[in-house]
Motif scaffolding. Sequence first.
Motif, PDB file in Angstrom:
ATOM      1  N   ILE A  87       0.808  -1.210   0.000  1.00 58.54           N
ATOM      2  CA  ILE A  87       0.000   0.000   0.000  1.00 58.54           C
ATOM      3  C   ILE A  87       0.851   1.276   0.000  1.00 58.54           C
ATOM      4  N   VAL A  88       2.023   1.241   0.644  1.00 57.05           N
ATOM      5  CA  VAL A  88       2.882   2.435   0.698  1.00 57.05           C
ATOM      6  C   VAL A  88       3.380   2.766  -0.703  1.00 57.05           C
ATOM      7  N   GLU A  89       3.883   1.782  -1.407  1.00 63.41           N
ATOM      8  CA  GLU A  89       4.432   1.980  -2.750  1.00 63.41           C
ATOM      9  C   GLU A  89       3.354   2.439  -3.718  1.00 63.41           C
ATOM     10  N   ILE A  90       2.200   1.789  -3.680  1.00 61.70           N
ATOM     11  CA  ILE A  90       1.113   2.138  -4.598  1.00 61.70           C
ATOM     12  C   ILE A  90       0.584   3.537  -4.285  1.00 61.70           C
ATOM     13  N   THR A  91       0.496   3.872  -3.023  1.00 59.92           N
ATOM     14  CA  THR A  91       0.009   5.205  -2.656  1.00 59.92           C
ATOM     15  C   THR A  91       0.939   6.293  -3.177  1.00 59.92           C
ATOM     16  N   ASP A  92       2.259   6.083  -3.046  1.00 59.63           N
ATOM     17  CA  ASP A  92       3.226   7.075  -3.539  1.00 59.63           C
ATOM     18  C   ASP A  92       3.104   7.266  -5.046  1.00 59.63           C
ATOM     19  N   GLN A  93       2.954   6.175  -5.795  1.00 56.88           N
ATOM     20  CA  GLN A  93       2.830   6.277  -7.245  1.00 56.88           C
ATOM     21  C   GLN A  93       1.505   6.936  -7.632  1.00 56.88           C
ATOM     22  N   TYR A  94       0.480   6.595  -6.896  1.00 60.17           N
ATOM     23  CA  TYR A  94      -0.836   7.186  -7.166  1.00 60.17           C
ATOM     24  C   TYR A  94      -0.793   8.700  -6.932  1.00 60.17           C
ATOM     25  N   MET A  95      -0.142   9.134  -5.867  1.00 59.97           N
ATOM     26  CA  MET A  95      -0.066  10.564  -5.558  1.00 59.97           C
ATOM     27  C   MET A  95       0.750  11.310  -6.606  1.00 59.97           C
ATOM     28  N   GLU A  96       1.776  10.664  -7.179  1.00 65.04           N
ATOM     29  CA  GLU A  96       2.529  11.284  -8.265  1.00 65.04           C
ATOM     30  C   GLU A  96       1.616  11.587  -9.451  1.00 65.04           C
TER      31      GLU A  96
ATOM     32  N   ILE B 110      -4.590   6.786   1.677  1.00 62.97           N
ATOM     33  CA  ILE B 110      -3.870   7.320   2.841  1.00 62.97           C
ATOM     34  C   ILE B 110      -4.456   6.741   4.127  1.00 62.97           C
ATOM     35  N   ASP B 111      -5.790   6.590   4.159  1.00 64.42           N
ATOM     36  CA  ASP B 111      -6.434   6.004   5.342  1.00 64.42           C
ATOM     37  C   ASP B 111      -5.978   4.561   5.548  1.00 64.42           C
ATOM     38  N   ILE B 112      -5.935   3.791   4.445  1.00 67.23           N
ATOM     39  CA  ILE B 112      -5.478   2.396   4.552  1.00 67.23           C
ATOM     40  C   ILE B 112      -4.014   2.362   4.988  1.00 67.23           C
ATOM     41  N   LYS B 113      -3.220   3.295   4.437  1.00 64.39           N
ATOM     42  CA  LYS B 113      -1.799   3.370   4.791  1.00 64.39           C
ATOM     43  C   LYS B 113      -1.626   3.606   6.297  1.00 64.39           C
ATOM     44  N   CYS B 114      -2.425   4.493   6.847  1.00 65.92           N
ATOM     45  CA  CYS B 114      -2.352   4.768   8.284  1.00 65.92           C
ATOM     46  C   CYS B 114      -2.795   3.568   9.107  1.00 65.92           C
TER      47      CYS B 114
ATOM     48  N   GLY C   4     -12.148 -13.753  15.912  1.00 61.31           N
ATOM     49  CA  GLY C   4     -10.772 -13.801  16.377  1.00 61.31           C
ATOM     50  C   GLY C   4      -9.749 -13.723  15.265  1.00 61.31           C
ATOM     51  N   GLU C   5     -10.188 -13.374  14.034  1.00 62.18           N
ATOM     52  CA  GLU C   5      -9.276 -13.277  12.906  1.00 62.18           C
ATOM     53  C   GLU C   5      -8.874 -11.827  12.684  1.00 62.18           C
ATOM     54  N   GLU C   6      -7.625 -11.637  12.259  1.00 70.21           N
ATOM     55  CA  GLU C   6      -7.145 -10.293  11.994  1.00 70.21           C
ATOM     56  C   GLU C   6      -7.751  -9.749  10.702  1.00 70.21           C
ATOM     57  N   GLU C   7      -8.198  -8.513  10.743  1.00 69.58           N
ATOM     58  CA  GLU C   7      -8.803  -7.887   9.573  1.00 69.58           C
ATOM     59  C   GLU C   7      -7.733  -7.147   8.779  1.00 69.58           C
ATOM     60  N   ASP C   8      -7.794  -7.291   7.465  1.00 69.60           N
ATOM     61  CA  ASP C   8      -6.852  -6.624   6.569  1.00 69.60           C
ATOM     62  C   ASP C   8      -7.480  -5.311   6.100  1.00 69.60           C
ATOM     63  N   PRO C   9      -6.872  -4.171   6.379  1.00 67.83           N
ATOM     64  CA  PRO C   9      -7.452  -2.882   5.944  1.00 67.83           C
ATOM     65  C   PRO C   9      -7.589  -2.766   4.429  1.00 67.83           C
ATOM     66  N   ARG C  10      -6.861  -3.618   3.680  1.00 69.34           N
ATOM     67  CA  ARG C  10      -6.898  -3.556   2.220  1.00 69.34           C
ATOM     68  C   ARG C  10      -8.026  -4.392   1.618  1.00 69.34           C
ATOM     69  N   ALA C  11      -8.739  -5.165   2.444  1.00 70.17           N
ATOM     70  CA  ALA C  11      -9.704  -6.152   1.933  1.00 70.17           C
ATOM     71  C   ALA C  11     -10.781  -5.502   1.074  1.00 70.17           C
ATOM     72  N   GLU C  12     -11.376  -4.410   1.551  1.00 68.45           N
ATOM     73  CA  GLU C  12     -12.459  -3.759   0.802  1.00 68.45           C
ATOM     74  C   GLU C  12     -11.946  -3.214  -0.532  1.00 68.45           C
ATOM     75  N   LEU C  13     -10.744  -2.627  -0.544  1.00 64.23           N
ATOM     76  CA  LEU C  13     -10.168  -2.107  -1.779  1.00 64.23           C
ATOM     77  C   LEU C  13      -9.894  -3.233  -2.770  1.00 64.23           C
TER      78      LEU C  13
END
Length: 261
Positions: free
Chosen positions: A33-42, A66-70, A82-91
């Motif tokens: 998400i960090v890499e894709i966000t930087d390219q998207y912002m460019e 940016i919200d997912i990145k945070c 009891g399972e961990e949720e991935d913030p990227r799942a909806e995207l």
Amino acid sequence: MAISVKLNVFEGPLDLLLHLIEKNKIDIYDIPIVEITDQYMEYIHAMDKEDLGVMSEFMVMAATLIDIKCRMLLPKEVNEDGEEEDPRAELVEKLLEYKTYKYMSYELKDRLDEAAGVFFKKPTIPDEVLAYREPVDPGELLKDLTLERLNAIYKSIIRRQENKIDPIRSKFGKIEQEEVSLSEKMLELRDYAKTHRRFSFRNLLEGQKSRIQVIVTFLSILELMKMGHIHVEQEHIFDDIQVEVITEPDTWKNLTEFADE
């Protein structure tokens, strides 16, 4: 990592994200998400900002990234199971759905292009074929006959056959005669029709020697009706059915499909 992006070719923010993922050969289920966000912002900074309607769509997606990145930097959230949720799942779900529709549109466009080269010709059927009518109308032949009535006659004949059984002699041993086949019975009925142009269906069945003979005779009558060689009628309900020979028995050549003459 910087990436060169051709402007004004993307249909929306999801289209741009999908392009970045495919360009970088990234697993869509594990987006960095960090890499894709930087390219998207460019790309956002390089956009023509005059079209506010288009710009607003890309800005909403930028805020989402940016919200997912945070959220990726925070401790993992756990759901009720009891399972961990991935913030990227909806995207990821939205990207997969968009990708499906995008490639479906390509498929439809290809089919549309192929259809442009297809030409149809109106049917040209010869007048002789259009004027053809079936020589026998099964509905007309069977309009006065019902399956219930045929079944009742069949059961009546079977009962009479059973009543003819001698309770004492029936227990004796006997030499079994080979039963007649459908083809043999139809040939037999053809010979019978040469001397009986109109006869009783009940009497015909009562003249049979066994249950198999009755069944085969019954089936032979149905086949001859379907071929249009005979016609059956019943004047009143529960009356005997009369069989009338319509065509000349010597012309019943299509019986060869049941037997080689």
